[in-house]
Write an enzyme that holds these catalytic residues in place. Sequence first.
Site, PDB file in Angstrom:
ATOM      1  N   GLU A 114     -72.373  -9.983  52.951  1.00 40.34           N
ATOM      2  CA  GLU A 114     -72.668 -10.531  54.075  1.00 40.34           C
ATOM      3  C   GLU A 114     -73.757 -11.768  54.099  1.00 40.34           C
ATOM      4  O   GLU A 114     -73.584 -12.626  54.765  1.00 40.34           O
ATOM      5  CB  GLU A 114     -73.636  -9.385  55.038  1.00 40.34           C
ATOM      6  CG  GLU A 114     -72.566  -8.183  55.399  1.00 40.34           C
ATOM      7  CD  GLU A 114     -73.197  -7.076  56.211  1.00 40.34           C
ATOM      8  OE1 GLU A 114     -73.718  -7.435  57.461  1.00 40.34           O
ATOM      9  OE2 GLU A 114     -73.438  -6.220  55.769  1.00 40.34           O
ATOM     10  N   GLU A 134     -69.189   0.087  52.326  1.00 44.13           N
ATOM     11  CA  GLU A 134     -70.031   0.758  53.090  1.00 44.13           C
ATOM     12  C   GLU A 134     -69.179   2.044  53.588  1.00 44.13           C
ATOM     13  O   GLU A 134     -69.585   3.364  53.586  1.00 44.13           O
ATOM     14  CB  GLU A 134     -70.622   0.082  54.341  1.00 44.13           C
ATOM     15  CG  GLU A 134     -71.803  -0.789  53.840  1.00 44.13           C
ATOM     16  CD  GLU A 134     -71.019  -2.392  53.457  1.00 44.13           C
ATOM     17  OE1 GLU A 134     -71.901  -3.245  53.479  1.00 44.13           O
ATOM     18  OE2 GLU A 134     -70.015  -2.425  53.285  1.00 44.13           O
TER      19      GLU A 134
END
Length: 252
Positions: A114, A134
């Site tokens: 990210e 994740e």
Amino acid sequence: MPTIDPSAIAVARTGDTLRITLDRPAKLNALRPADISALRAAMQLPEDVRAVVFTGAGGRAFTAGMHVDSFQDLTPDSARAFIAELREMLAAVRTAPVATVCAVDGYCLGAGFELALACDLRLATTRSSFGLPEIKVGIPSVVDAALLPEYVGLSLAKEMILTGDLYPVARFAASGLCNAVVEPGELDAAVTEWLGRVAGHTRTATASQKRLFEVWQNTGLATGTAVSVQEFASVFAAEETAAQLTAYRNRL
């Protein structure tokens, strides 16, 4: 008393470039909450900085993402506070008034991916791999993972997020996710080359362009073009705009 894991973020200044290194190589530069706060603080940039470069120490990873222990005891309230801090850090990178470059060598995962997506440019080595694992931990990919479809297309973005698998850098050759892919020994030279291309402009113009990127990504064409008119006009209030115009004309 519990041990507080200190930040492992190293910040160094070279000329008008700020270099921020994720420095926990024994753990593949895995991030802790203290690192997120340190990264956010590091993005409070002096006026004379023209570019920021993010790197990872050790030659094995940019970062493996958040250390899984960071999630272990979260409650809904503490999870909200944790992810809000990550969101604010990534926003500080994404909206920085200077060019931001992420230099990836090895793994670039989770929150680290990210961070790379929040940067303006991504330079990677041939041994690098990217992923958002994740979902395998039991949590969603969030915040600047929302940018992934713009870089790789919706189909591949959904595949990456829903599988949580790792993808070699070669998988993104057609998408332009990375602005350059080089051999490991050539990464530093590539960073220097790209800094020469993006860090020499006026901060006024770069900051204006960065604000427009945010507007263009978050509004429609009518609003984007209207704000563009104002941004264009505003740069002529800065003395360095006239100086840059004169310098450019003299080089012709």
